[in-house]
Motif scaffolding. Structure first.
Motif, PDB file in Angstrom:
ATOM      1  N   VAL A  64       0.821  -1.210   0.000  1.00  0.00           N
ATOM      2  CA  VAL A  64       0.000   0.000   0.000  1.00  0.00           C
ATOM      3  C   VAL A  64       0.857   1.263   0.000  1.00  0.00           C
ATOM      4  O   VAL A  64       0.468   2.282  -0.593  1.00  0.00           O
ATOM      5  CB  VAL A  64      -0.965  -0.007   1.211  1.00  0.00           C
ATOM      6  N   SER A  65       2.021   1.204   0.605  1.00  0.00           N
ATOM      7  CA  SER A  65       2.893   2.389   0.621  1.00  0.00           C
ATOM      8  C   SER A  65       3.324   2.771  -0.788  1.00  0.00           C
ATOM      9  O   SER A  65       3.517   3.953  -1.094  1.00  0.00           O
ATOM     10  CB  SER A  65       4.120   2.148   1.498  1.00  0.00           C
ATOM     11  N   GLY A  69       3.016   6.359  -2.704  1.00  0.00           N
ATOM     12  CA  GLY A  69       4.190   6.937  -3.353  1.00  0.00           C
ATOM     13  C   GLY A  69       3.996   7.179  -4.830  1.00  0.00           C
ATOM     14  O   GLY A  69       4.547   8.144  -5.387  1.00  0.00           O
ATOM     15  N   MET A  70       3.213   6.339  -5.471  1.00  0.00           N
ATOM     16  CA  MET A  70       2.904   6.490  -6.903  1.00  0.00           C
ATOM     17  C   MET A  70       2.251   7.836  -7.179  1.00  0.00           C
ATOM     18  O   MET A  70       2.598   8.530  -8.158  1.00  0.00           O
ATOM     19  CB  MET A  70       1.990   5.329  -7.311  1.00  0.00           C
ATOM     20  N   ILE A  71       1.310   8.233  -6.329  1.00  0.00           N
ATOM     21  CA  ILE A  71       0.636   9.518  -6.499  1.00  0.00           C
ATOM     22  C   ILE A  71       1.621  10.661  -6.325  1.00  0.00           C
ATOM     23  O   ILE A  71       1.634  11.628  -7.107  1.00  0.00           O
ATOM     24  CB  ILE A  71      -0.520   9.652  -5.487  1.00  0.00           C
ATOM     25  N   ASP A  72       2.468  10.561  -5.317  1.00  0.00           N
ATOM     26  CA  ASP A  72       3.464  11.611  -5.064  1.00  0.00           C
ATOM     27  C   ASP A  72       4.389  11.785  -6.261  1.00  0.00           C
ATOM     28  O   ASP A  72       4.738  12.921  -6.629  1.00  0.00           O
ATOM     29  CB  ASP A  72       4.287  11.270  -3.822  1.00  0.00           C
ATOM     30  N   ASN A 111      -7.073  -4.870  -4.572  1.00  0.00           N
ATOM     31  CA  ASN A 111      -8.347  -4.445  -5.150  1.00  0.00           C
ATOM     32  C   ASN A 111      -9.108  -3.432  -4.309  1.00  0.00           C
ATOM     33  O   ASN A 111     -10.078  -2.847  -4.793  1.00  0.00           O
ATOM     34  CB  ASN A 111      -9.242  -5.662  -5.388  1.00  0.00           C
ATOM     35  N   LEU A 112      -8.691  -3.225  -3.061  1.00  0.00           N
ATOM     36  CA  LEU A 112      -9.389  -2.277  -2.205  1.00  0.00           C
ATOM     37  C   LEU A 112      -8.445  -1.338  -1.458  1.00  0.00           C
ATOM     38  O   LEU A 112      -8.518  -0.118  -1.632  1.00  0.00           O
ATOM     39  CB  LEU A 112     -10.271  -3.015  -1.190  1.00  0.00           C
ATOM     40  N   ALA A 113      -7.572  -1.896  -0.632  1.00  0.00           N
ATOM     41  CA  ALA A 113      -6.735  -1.048   0.224  1.00  0.00           C
ATOM     42  C   ALA A 113      -5.821  -0.127  -0.577  1.00  0.00           C
ATOM     43  O   ALA A 113      -5.697   1.068  -0.267  1.00  0.00           O
ATOM     44  CB  ALA A 113      -5.913  -1.922   1.179  1.00  0.00           C
ATOM     45  N   GLN A 120      -7.051   8.551  -1.582  1.00  0.00           N
ATOM     46  CA  GLN A 120      -6.911   9.491  -0.472  1.00  0.00           C
ATOM     47  C   GLN A 120      -5.741  10.440  -0.694  1.00  0.00           C
ATOM     48  O   GLN A 120      -5.835  11.648  -0.423  1.00  0.00           O
ATOM     49  CB  GLN A 120      -6.729   8.722   0.841  1.00  0.00           C
ATOM     50  N   GLN A 121      -4.637   9.895  -1.210  1.00  0.00           N
ATOM     51  CA  GLN A 121      -3.470  10.743  -1.468  1.00  0.00           C
ATOM     52  C   GLN A 121      -3.725  11.679  -2.643  1.00  0.00           C
ATOM     53  O   GLN A 121      -3.328  12.849  -2.609  1.00  0.00           O
ATOM     54  CB  GLN A 121      -2.244   9.864  -1.747  1.00  0.00           C
TER      55      GLN A 121
END
Length: 275
Positions: A64-65, A69-72, A111-113, A120-121
């Motif tokens: 999930v991290s 990080g992908m969005i950042d 598929n969810l988390a 959210q990010q």
């Protein structure tokens, strides 16, 4: 009013093949600034060669991290993110009686988390740049209860619940949220199978009844890509790939029809796989 997508920053997960790759090419052709993410860097690089200088991100959404990080990284590169298409999915084929806790946790993470964390990010940045659009690729299969796909359909049911929850919470804000139901898509990608090597259409039978043939008719990734482009141009809360998927979703609420269709699929699978 139709939105102009030129220069919009679009991130698509699961872009190494299938719907993700087709959508990446479609949005690239519409003049968007693209970011494509997947675990498979070789396929991503091949796709990138067909596009206009996309940002290529090797991301494993079982962590999930990495989703955060992908969005950042997208915002660091482009200065913003306008559209997030949560397309990546973990698909595990296994008999329900032998599904492991590990398989369930993997499916729910990918598929969810992970898409929830990415969303959210992303909205943190979207709020500072005037808004954005989240497009979640769901699956109407959870309504039917697709045989041998328990980890996938259970996690997709939860993903739909998440999508509809944030739609309610964020309605009237600058963040738009859409859910897209593609139905059965014919791709070259194979699921992770606990039953050995299986064909993608192992639930289908050429002699199956009219209802199954109608509602399980395969669509192409390119068809879905064109629709996702339309969805981004004219956002709505829910979009089906076609009327047969919409009708199939409706009759899935009628137990007699739902069980008949799903039982037929289960019987086809057992026959083909000699279970």
């Amino acid at each position: 009013m139709q939105k102009d997508l030129k220069q919009k920053v679009v991130l698509i997960t699961g872009a190494s093949g299938g719907i993700g790759a087709a959508a990446a090419l479609a949005f690239n052709g519409a003049g968007c600034r693209m970011a494509i993410a997947s675990r498979g860097i070789e396929k991503l690089s091949s796709l990138a060669a067909q596009m206009h200088h996309p940002l290529v991100l090797q991301v494993d959404l079982s962590d999930v991290s990495q989703a955060v990080g992908m969005i950042d990284k997208v915002v660091e590169h482009y200065g913003r993110i306008d559209i997030l298409i949560n397309n990546a999915a973990s698909i595990i084929v296994s008999p329900a009686e032998t599904v492991s806790t590990t398989d369930l946790l993997q499916a729910f993470t990918v598929n969810l988390a992970a898409p929830a964390a990415a969303t959210q990010q992303a909205i943190k940045y979207m709020k500072t740049t005037g808004g954005g659009h989240i497009i979640n690729i769901g699956s109407p299969g959870f309504m039917m209860g697709i045989p041998f796909y328990a980890p996938y359909v259970c996690s997709k049911a939860a993903f739909s619940a998440w999508t509809r929850t944030i739609q309610a919470e964020w309605a009237g804000t600058e963040i738009e949220v859409s859910e897209y139901f593609p139905g059965y898509i014919k791709t070259d990608s194979k699921p992770l199978s606990r039953l050995g090597d299986i064909p993608q259409d192992f639930l289908m039978d050429e002699h199956q009844g009219f209802l199954v043939r109608t509602f399980a008719k395969a669509k192409s990734p390119e068809h879905v890509a064109r629709q996702l482009l339309k969805l981004a141009q004219r956002p709505r809360s829910l979009m089906y790939s076609d009327s047969s998927v919409k009708i199939g979703a409706f009759i899935s609420n009628i137990p007699r029809f739902r069980l008949s269709l799903a039982q037929n699929m289960a019987q086809n699978a057992r026959k083909k796989l000699k279970l």
